[in-house]
Scaffold this active site. Sequence first.
Site, short mmCIF file in Angstrom:
data_model
loop_
_atom_site.label_atom_id
_atom_site.label_comp_id
_atom_site.label_asym_id
_atom_site.label_seq_id
_atom_site.Cartn_x
_atom_site.Cartn_y
_atom_site.Cartn_z
CG HIS A 98 4.27 -2.34 -7.02
ND1 HIS A 98 4.53 -1.01 -6.85
CD2 HIS A 98 4.99 -2.98 -6.06
CE1 HIS A 98 5.37 -0.85 -5.84
NE2 HIS A 98 5.67 -2.03 -5.36
CG ASN A 153 9.50 1.08 -6.45
OD1 ASN A 153 9.37 0.00 -7.03
ND2 ASN A 153 8.96 1.35 -5.26
CB CYS A 183 9.09 -5.58 -4.34
SG CYS A 183 7.57 -4.74 -3.93
CG HIS A 184 9.39 -5.27 1.74
ND1 HIS A 184 10.22 -4.25 1.36
CD2 HIS A 184 10.11 -6.04 2.58
CE1 HIS A 184 11.38 -4.36 1.96
NE2 HIS A 184 11.35 -5.44 2.70
#
Lengths: 480, 480, 480, 480
Positions: free
Chosen positions: D221, D162, D184-185
Amino acid sequence: MEAASTKRSQQAESDDLTIAYVGGGSREWFPKLAQDLALSDVDGTMRLYDHYPESAERNAKFGNWVQNRDEVTADWTYEAIEDEDEALDGADVVILSTQFDPLETFVPDLDITKDHGIYHAVGATIGPGGIFRAMRTIPDYRRIAARVRENCPDAWVFNFTNPVHFVTRALYDEYPDINAVGLCHEVIHAREHLAELAREEFGMPDAEMSDISVNVKGINHFTWVDEAYCDGTDLWPDLEEFAQNEQANRTFTSEDLEDVSPFNDEWQVSWELFRRFGVLPFAGDRHIVEYATSFLQNGKEGLNRWGVKRTGSDFRAKHWDPSESEQTTDVTAWMDGEEEFELEASNEAFLNILEGLNGGERFVTNVNMPNRGQMEGVEHGTVVETNAVVSAGEIKPLSAGGFPRPVRSLVQRHVDTIETVVEASRDGDVDEAFEGFLIDPQVQTLQTEEAEELFTDLVNAERDYLADWDLEGARVLDYS
Amino acid sequence: MEAASTKRSQQAESDDLTIAYVGGGSREWFPKLAQDLALSDVDGTMRLYDHYPESAERNAKFGNWVQNRDEVTADWTYEAIEDEDEALDGADVVILSTQFDPLETFVPDLDITKDHGIYHAVGATIGPGGIFRAMRTIPDYRRIAARVRENCPDAWVFNFTNPVHFVTRALYDEYPDINAVGLCHEVIHAREHLAELAREEFGMPDAEMSDISVNVKGINHFTWVDEAYCDGTDLWPDLEEFAQNEQANRTFTSEDLEDVSPFNDEWQVSWELFRRFGVLPFAGDRHIVEYATSFLQNGKEGLNRWGVKRTGSDFRAKHWDPSESEQTTDVTAWMDGEEEFELEASNEAFLNILEGLNGGERFVTNVNMPNRGQMEGVEHGTVVETNAVVSAGEIKPLSAGGFPRPVRSLVQRHVDTIETVVEASRDGDVDEAFEGFLIDPQVQTLQTEEAEELFTDLVNAERDYLADWDLEGARVLDYS
Amino acid sequence: MEAASTKRSQQAESDDLTIAYVGGGSREWFPKLAQDLALSDVDGTMRLYDHYPESAERNAKFGNWVQNRDEVTADWTYEAIEDEDEALDGADVVILSTQFDPLETFVPDLDITKDHGIYHAVGATIGPGGIFRAMRTIPDYRRIAARVRENCPDAWVFNFTNPVHFVTRALYDEYPDINAVGLCHEVIHAREHLAELAREEFGMPDAEMSDISVNVKGINHFTWVDEAYCDGTDLWPDLEEFAQNEQANRTFTSEDLEDVSPFNDEWQVSWELFRRFGVLPFAGDRHIVEYATSFLQNGKEGLNRWGVKRTGSDFRAKHWDPSESEQTTDVTAWMDGEEEFELEASNEAFLNILEGLNGGERFVTNVNMPNRGQMEGVEHGTVVETNAVVSAGEIKPLSAGGFPRPVRSLVQRHVDTIETVVEASRDGDVDEAFEGFLIDPQVQTLQTEEAEELFTDLVNAERDYLADWDLEGARVLDYS
Amino acid sequence: MEAASTKRSQQAESDDLTIAYVGGGSREWFPKLAQDLALSDVDGTMRLYDHYPESAERNAKFGNWVQNRDEVTADWTYEAIEDEDEALDGADVVILSTQFDPLETFVPDLDITKDHGIYHAVGATIGPGGIFRAMRTIPDYRRIAARVRENCPDAWVFNFTNPVHFVTRALYDEYPDINAVGLCHEVIHAREHLAELAREEFGMPDAEMSDISVNVKGINHFTWVDEAYCDGTDLWPDLEEFAQNEQANRTFTSEDLEDVSPFNDEWQVSWELFRRFGVLPFAGDRHIVEYATSFLQNGKEGLNRWGVKRTGSDFRAKHWDPSESEQTTDVTAWMDGEEEFELEASNEAFLNILEGLNGGERFVTNVNMPNRGQMEGVEHGTVVETNAVVSAGEIKPLSAGGFPRPVRSLVQRHVDTIETVVEASRDGDVDEAFEGFLIDPQVQTLQTEEAEELFTDLVNAERDYLADWDLEGARVLDYS
């Protein structure tokens, strides 16, 4: 596909220009305009149309009264006309300059917004108040655009009504071939200020506003320059040095501003943004702070620190009352001989534009027109402010280039609100307008539910002026 | 990201302008320029640099000789300078106007191309000959751009060398912050023709070139207008009517053209394209046909049918020989008193530009500059021709809008060739240059193998002028 | 503003799929499809609609007859339906595959064009014949799009009708929210060829078409690849080497081709373009040459040299006659037992798409859809061919990147014609359609007046099929 | 000009894959990965490199220890390697997953920012903390990109570090041909949540995460979906209904959240944004609020009202300490037999990607890659998150379309910060980085001088980690 032609076919040069003035009852600008025309080299007829016919009558009377002065150089006739279509019929030039009763519109814009915690500096062109002004005004201007298409499709249409970007954009959205231009004084005031700096600080004692040439770009009230010359001399090094000086780094307290006018402009916001981003804002600080909204943080104190004073609703109310206002002119007193009248020309760019269009000297000035490439990196079609060259029958924007990315980002945020609200106005879609409201950086300082409350309160307070919006069908107004 | 600034910081207004003239031995244009400057209101020094120093010497002598005439209004000094860096050092203005020996370049361009079945009309700016001229010239102009960056980074650089679009683009490719402008007479000639039409056909007996205002756009030699005014009067209805007249629908035979000059221009191609696409080409027909290549079909007869005559290699050879050419001026004869000299101003836009930059009257003219939005729908960064306004220290293109799609398509095809060749020139990549050559619409009338043969033959004939290209490494030249 | 959503909400997974087949009388493809469906794992109903109801009846009968075979794995019912709205009503999937009588359309396309000196290779999708096919077909498909909007707005619509790019584009132009996809076999054939090369030349003996993965992009029939893998192994080095081999550098004479089918494909054009531009064409050479038109130069000999044989009008006429054609299937002979029938699956991607949409295995294949970014550098909104991933209820194009500039230039020229003609079809504006015709690179080899003659002759020959165009009002047809 | 090719030439299918893991001492993810690989059908070698060599050693030991289990299906060897170049040399796949000591970085990010009045929810990827994490991390990743270019130019590089958007963008900025993908999860967690909703609320009792297909788009995000299917069934109507339900309209107090983890996710922000804008956010609410910053207003209470709890610096500090953290795994305890070990596969998409690249089943998942058109309306080149299809040797983003304008506006604001900071990092230009900081919507809630103070305090606190920035030359740090 881009339009095939940028044709602006209005034949402006004429010995008998017909101007239709929508909002012609104006107490502020018409008295100046009548004098400017009287002293110009263009002849013609002006038709005054106003929601308040008696105001149009008064101005027509004054216009004709001025024509009797000895010093007059041009031949003008004024008529008040009660039918809008008739006023527009075959006009060469249309002037748009209207406003609603501020007690019922501007005052709630300011007061309700403040009650919800947003410290509007002006509230007239962006932020909650500006967006509501747009929502009230756009439907009317869609109707005007449709009438122009019917009655005088090739006329040059000059819009002075705020919010200039929203309103001029709406004219084009309704009638894409309209020859409309939004005009505003802020850039000219800034050029005057630069001339003053040149005289007093940069060692050019003879500098005048007309010597100042800037590469202006942005949207109305959020314009910037990245080049500035005084009669060919590059001012950039002087500006960069000045920005570090004490004069460009002053702070103010609320007390300092107690007795100053809300029009007070210390340029402290401009210098601060110039230091931060390397390009110079070029409109009054009171407007700039509503677009670069970090300057509105920390309420009254935060704003006053920059020498900017909020334009409160009391000021607006007072200004509307002719007996109180200092901005309006009492033409009746002149005609009745109660006050002495002296015929004199103002400094208005509009007359230069009119003469240029009419075949007079070529003139370069700032205009608001749809972006067809003149402003790089900002959405195509949105109404941007750049320079344009005015010549016989033509107004052509100059290619102004782009912005440093961070500045473009600040500008585009407002373009997104403007475009969203104008799109929403096609069908009166209140929920879509609310989306444009929600992404406004001033509104973003509220939680979404607070934003909805503010929006609902404003709708309720100004419901009479929002009749073209589908208030019944709005999800967002279900709030209770 | 777009550049943050379009700053053109050269301070042009000056009592003592320094002009560097690269190619200053010019026999054609310099004699006019020296007279124009002598009769101007700008003073200064001109440094003449040329590959042929004796030509520069001759011109310097002539320039200074002119200054001794009584009628002179401005103070100019001329010097021939043998070192290019010295000539450029600190210059305010740079003039670029060079050419190679046409016997070794232009003549093979024309003859070899014709031998391979392409009936070039001019061969100077596009098509096989134009592309080879570009390939010969671009490396030199990359060097010049680098020297400008070193010696006079803020100078205004005026490029007159063909192909104007390729060459001006290469200047920017090498030095992106250069203040370069490509200039060409074609649009001005077209404005003169429009003034003539206005006088003779459209009932405006006093029309002059300077009254004609057009919204010009495109690339050099393939410019179009979609608006035309004469002193504010819209000419479009007259043009549309005229295009249907007999005068705009004439045909020619090869015999008709036998004795006319290759510069003959009947505008028949222009009217035909106007009828087809609704916008008016605005350069000489002889150039237009090399971009709108259907007019080159059917060889000599096909071309002549439009009143256009091929500019043959014999004409080019003759023109190079000063004893034969009618285009060049014998300044020595004047200085020696063999011919009578009368000091007179020409009609050149360049002087108006110089005076405008120097703080004189604001001037609008056509310029070739990189597209930063002034020309909609055509690739950003490519060099386009539009109007610009010249004022103290500044040249700003006007926003010209876009094209009808079919015209844009015809223009973009050449932009693709230009951009491909300029990119190829960064590393001297001959194979990439050949790709740009292959997609040229004239070359597209050949099979790929024929195109390769033509390309190889041209390389072989002009090898001495292509030393900056990686001929060794080229796959395409393996042809045998 | 970009559309807010790419929603394709059709719920494809179903135990009882309804397919509407417009043009369901097809003799060529329907017999294969009925067998594929019979052997699939999807059940449903197919409604066959055709201008020739008896053909639809015959196919329905055959479809149901197939269902009686033992090997059948899926349950399908076929009905011929005479009303188009009824056929579409509530359909999950729509198949579009129609054509006009070639004797009255395709034959004049080919013959008249050839008479005017253009040596069409196929004439079905671009160039004069392709443009006229588009002009005949688009109005019908606008009507179909409108009916889809009424009857089955969320259906997935698969268009097989040529010219696929024009026609699919017109569907979206009429109904922007349509879920339409253009399908074509050319890319699949090219993948088969690549598998063959991998097996025979690149040492991968087990390579099959389904192992070949390519990054395909362009417009239908002018597709290219810039990446090719066989089961994860990069084929690029092999392809580059092979392009230099003798097999990729063969020449042909007209005699060589005397007895071969017009579908013959030697890939010599593909290898030549690969050598020139570094990216590999990926459709049959006979189509590619109509887009990369230099290969059409020098008439029959020029074309044959590449192993490409013109598809003449005699072939087309014969193909239409079921008793003569080798491409069509005589289902009646099967049903009557005159010919032995063996139920077998074809290699059609369509079934994989159908199964994928219906919740079966995820499938990647080439599709023609409007450019929303999947094809860089080519106009947004135009119909491009790239890969897409098909999964339950969804078809999503893959981001394919851009082209080297010269290839983009060749592609964009045709996009400009396609977009111009589709725009023209909105109002049946023949003059605008002619502008699109004029800029076609094949047409550009004619003088404008010859182009006009050709256009007029084609209109006159096919007038019955052009009833939706405003032939009366066309300026261009005044030619005499 | 767009790049000619999107070639990703790495030949992924291999019997002996070499993976280089930079940051291979990971306590959290490596133990899962080693088990996943052991149970996969791919064989190979993994080289573990870490700033803390002992951590890499421990993991190598564990990896090899796992290989001794009976259930193992694949053959892997692990080595700890101390030289980064050696670790990367010839690698097929590179994993990047590093972090600095949070006590010296993350903790001041959170605490100092909070002291200046910004109530960061996470502070890891945007806002002051996220921008400083980017400033610390980018220089390192530039170095890594340069090493990849040297040592394994065609490797597939997976970045887990990140802020994923900043960092992945920087890899491409340094080495434009890198084959890098940010993973990314968050989107996968959101799909799990949707599956749960489908099971519990929408009547699809068997729905699993892998059945959920969404059209995801945005930046990491701050991703959104505008289409959602469960095994081909459109979920949109269910989602729209659910958003009006009580469950999607809950409010929380600070007390409610006292004992919950900061990873708690109630989806209340997501539903609120869905109701406002019509598209559904698709990442954890704790991340979304840092991009849609109105949810951060009114401090703790304002944030908690949505069920979102701030991730405080104490949590971060504790998490770093292996003896305290619940997120990390004690592999030593397993190897020593102190804790029972059971070999089991996780649900990680990474393994599916690896198998897909290696020639296994085609796989569609969300990835972060530079925008080459897959995300409409957001700046070209910036790193966006959309779906991609993974197949042998290839990862291709799917065309995801655009946003409703207001959502695009919210996303683009952050893109502007990201692009500004990455540009600034080229020369370590702190002032330019500060410009990117200033326009962040969280920072916009501070006056410019407060923003400068915050920036300066963060620089001073983390000076050791900012050595690649030109702190000496920064104007902005002159603050005192």
